[in-house]
Enzyme design. Structure first.
Site, short mmCIF file in Angstrom:
data_model
loop_
_atom_site.label_atom_id
_atom_site.label_comp_id
_atom_site.label_asym_id
_atom_site.label_seq_id
_atom_site.Cartn_x
_atom_site.Cartn_y
_atom_site.Cartn_z
N GLU A 1 -8.21 -36.81 70.34
CA GLU A 1 -8.54 -35.68 71.21
C GLU A 1 -7.63 -35.69 72.43
O GLU A 1 -7.11 -34.67 72.85
CB GLU A 1 -10.01 -35.77 71.64
CG GLU A 1 -10.42 -34.61 72.55
CD GLU A 1 -11.90 -34.63 72.93
OE1 GLU A 1 -12.60 -35.59 72.55
OE2 GLU A 1 -12.33 -33.68 73.61
N GLY B 1 -20.30 -32.67 68.94
CA GLY B 1 -21.58 -32.99 69.60
C GLY B 1 -21.58 -34.40 70.15
O GLY B 1 -22.20 -35.29 69.57
C1 LIG Z 1 -15.37 -26.48 79.33
C2 LIG Z 1 -15.94 -27.76 78.76
C3 LIG Z 1 -15.96 -27.94 77.39
C4 LIG Z 1 -16.53 -29.10 76.84
N1 LIG Z 1 -16.61 -29.23 75.48
C5 LIG Z 1 -17.28 -30.28 74.96
C6 LIG Z 1 -17.51 -30.35 73.55
O1 LIG Z 1 -17.09 -29.48 72.78
N2 LIG Z 1 -18.23 -31.40 73.08
C7 LIG Z 1 -18.70 -32.39 73.88
O2 LIG Z 1 -19.32 -33.33 73.38
N3 LIG Z 1 -18.52 -32.35 75.24
C8 LIG Z 1 -17.82 -31.31 75.78
N4 LIG Z 1 -17.63 -31.24 77.15
C9 LIG Z 1 -18.25 -32.26 77.99
C10 LIG Z 1 -17.27 -33.19 78.68
O3 LIG Z 1 -16.74 -34.15 77.79
C11 LIG Z 1 -18.02 -33.82 79.87
O4 LIG Z 1 -18.29 -32.77 80.78
C12 LIG Z 1 -17.23 -34.90 80.53
O5 LIG Z 1 -17.14 -36.04 79.71
C13 LIG Z 1 -17.86 -35.31 81.90
O6 LIG Z 1 -19.21 -35.60 81.73
P1 LIG Z 1 -20.33 -34.93 82.68
O7 LIG Z 1 -20.13 -33.45 82.65
O8 LIG Z 1 -21.65 -35.44 82.25
O9 LIG Z 1 -20.00 -35.40 84.16
P2 LIG Z 1 -20.36 -36.82 84.77
O10 LIG Z 1 -20.10 -37.90 83.81
O11 LIG Z 1 -21.73 -36.74 85.37
O12 LIG Z 1 -19.29 -36.92 85.94
C14 LIG Z 1 -19.42 -36.24 87.19
C15 LIG Z 1 -18.25 -36.65 88.07
O13 LIG Z 1 -18.26 -38.06 88.33
C16 LIG Z 1 -17.03 -38.66 87.94
N5 LIG Z 1 -17.27 -39.98 87.36
C17 LIG Z 1 -18.21 -40.27 86.41
N6 LIG Z 1 -18.15 -41.59 86.08
C18 LIG Z 1 -17.12 -42.13 86.82
C19 LIG Z 1 -16.55 -43.43 86.93
N7 LIG Z 1 -17.00 -44.45 86.19
N8 LIG Z 1 -15.52 -43.61 87.78
C20 LIG Z 1 -15.03 -42.58 88.53
N9 LIG Z 1 -15.55 -41.31 88.48
C21 LIG Z 1 -16.57 -41.10 87.64
C22 LIG Z 1 -16.45 -37.71 86.91
O14 LIG Z 1 -15.05 -37.81 86.84
C23 LIG Z 1 -16.89 -36.36 87.42
O15 LIG Z 1 -16.00 -35.91 88.43
C24 LIG Z 1 -17.05 -30.11 77.71
C25 LIG Z 1 -17.00 -29.93 79.10
C26 LIG Z 1 -16.47 -28.77 79.63
C27 LIG Z 1 -16.45 -28.60 81.13
#
Ligand SMILES: Cc1cc2nc3c(=O)[nH]c(=O)nc-3n(C[C@H](O)[C@H](O)[C@H](O)COP(=O)(O)OP(=O)(O)OC[C@H]3O[C@@H](n4cnc5c(N)ncnc54)[C@H](O)[C@@H]3O)c2cc1C
Length: 400
Positions: free
Chosen positions: A246, A129
């Site tokens: 991880e 989480g």
């Molecule tokens: C299939 C799947 C399983 C997952 N499982 C888990 C889980 O078990 N537990 C958990 O806690 N999370 C989980 N996640 C969440 C995952 O860690 C996040 O989706 C990830 O960290 C990206 O965050 P976000 O989705 O909020 O995208 P955002 O942070 O909103 O990013 C959107 C886009 O902007 C880009 N971006 C953002 N900031 C920057 C920056 N500073 N510089 C350049 N580019 C940037 C990103 O690369 C991305 O392309 C999972 C995600 C998926 C898709």
């Protein structure tokens, strides 16, 4: 990668092969082969964990004192590689690779004695989480509140993208215990029981039609302070430690097995006739490029695994590894889809659904090509997106 093994490692490889031949049930091998997600479902990976644990092989990368095997790096590589070839169900990394090492590093003696054997025995099935709606890459902005109340914290808020939360009986999570100072301060790391009243798990169905991720809602959830890992307001330190496991943990053995499958597919009779894909020079070049990329990953992997095993910090190498592995995985998926040809079409996915009365067509390996391709689009996002990993590398390696 072709390995020239010395006698000790050759004997070890034979021992692993014999063990797998005698102990991997056919139905678990079939389930492992058909799995298209980042790891198998508990109905398949828990029985396999039990078999491994009985043999003392559940956690090769754990220190021996906590139930590890005491194998050297080559033995760990051989084991992972033989498992991938045999198609064993992939174990959940959440306990063994992620929270387990954190409990060893930051847990009290009571926490270690309670949680670690339960991870090995599969009595606890963990989910992570961390992410929240609006807090993914910028994880330190997380808002889920934990208010101190006597011996408990009371949690309110929501976590999202929580992989296999619908199966998990435990969650490790990050909560906000203070809003003072920088966002990284005031975060606390908690271990909690998913059966606690006030927790609700809602499914999110992926593009491949699978239920793997969830949104988890917390409504006045009471969590004992004894479940805190590390100090209050210092959870960011634990969270970062965990992320290195991880990103750096695991192995590319699964990628090597997947690339070998692509070669088999490319030599198969194409749907609708014609020449085999393997004889197409453009395909052969892409295959060779991918194989070279994979070999360089194996070398980096050995350095990272050695650093992790000796209690060291792999630093930016874990970001390099995460980026290279996931991008190579997607290249392999593209090759597999190309090799599956017409058999890789979306209707194949329907045949995989439980209870579906549709006969899949074509060779067995083409059945998984499309769902793997779709599911693995997420690999460059989860575990910290690859763009963010490149920022880490730029900062720590190139000092930009
Ligand atoms: C299939 C799947 C399983 C997952 N499982 C888990 C889980 O078990 N537990 C958990 O806690 N999370 C989980 N996640 C969440 C995952 O860690 C996040 O989706 C990830 O960290 C990206 O965050 P976000 O989705 O909020 O995208 P955002 O942070 O909103 O990013 C959107 C886009 O902007 C880009 N971006 C953002 N900031 C920057 C920056 N500073 N510089 C350049 N580019 C940037 C990103 O690369 C991305 O392309 C999972 C995600 C998926 C898709």
């Amino acid at each position: 990668m072709k390995l020239s093994l010395d006698k000790k490692h050759e004997d070890f490889r034979d021992e692993v092969r014999t063990f797998l031949k005698e102990n991997l049930p056919a139905e678990l091998a079939e389930a492992g082969r058909l799995n298209t997600s980042s790891f198998s479902e508990p109905q398949h990976n828990l029985p396999w964990l039990k078999i491994l644990n009985e043999k003392g092989w559940a956690a090769p990368h754990w220190p021996k004192e906590y139930g590890g095997t005491g194998w050297d790096e080559m033995q760990k590589y051989i084991f992972a590689s033989e498992c991938a070839r045999a198609g064993t169900p992939s174990l959940s990394p959440m306990g063994l690779q992620m929270v387990g090492p954190c409990i060893m590093g930051y847990g009290t003696e009571e926490q270690k004695a309670f949680y670690l054997p339960r991870i090995l025995a599969g009595e606890d099935y963990w989910c992570q989480g961390y992410s929240e709606p609006g807090s993914g890459s910028d994880l330190a902005s997380l808002q889920m509140k934990a208010v101190s109340d006597g011996d408990d914290y009371i949690l309110n808020g929501s976590k999202i993208w929580t992989t296999q939360a619908h199966h998990a009986n435990r969650m490790f999570c990050l909560v906000r215990t203070s809003s003072d100072g920088k966002p990284q301060q005031g975060i606390t790391f908690l271990l909690l029981d998913m059966k606690t009243p006030g927790i609700r798990v809602e499914p999110i169905i992926t593009i491949a039609g699978e239920h793997e991720v969830n949104q988890v809602f917390f409504d006045d959830v009471r969590v004992p302070k004894s479940g805190r890992l590390g100090e209050e307001d210092d959870g960011w330190t634990v969270a970062k430690y965990l992320l290195e496991f991880e990103r750096g943990g695991g192995s590319s053995a699964g990628l090597e097995a997947a690339l070998e499958r692509v070669l088999v597919m490319a030599h198969a009779e194409p749907a609708g006739g014609g020449t085999q894909l393997a004889s197409d020079p453009a395909f052969a070049r892409r295959y060779a490029d991918t194989k070279i990329a994979l070999e360089s990953i194996v070398i980096t992997e050995k350095r990272v695994t050695a650093a992790l095993a000796s209690g060291g910090n792999p630093g930016p190498a874990s970001s390099m590894l995460k980026t290279a592995r996931t991008e190579t995985l997607q290249r392999i998926d593209e090759l597999a889809l190309e090799a599956a040809g017409l058999y890789g079409n979306v209707s194949q996915m329907a045949a995989r659904q439980p209870g579906a009365n549709i006969e899949p067509v074509g060779p067995a390996h083409s059945l998984t090509a499309m769902p793997r391709y779709l599911n693995n689009r997420a690999a460059t996002i989860y575990g910290g997106s690859n763009e963010v990993q490149r920022n880490v590398m730029a900062k720590l390696l190139l000092r930009l």
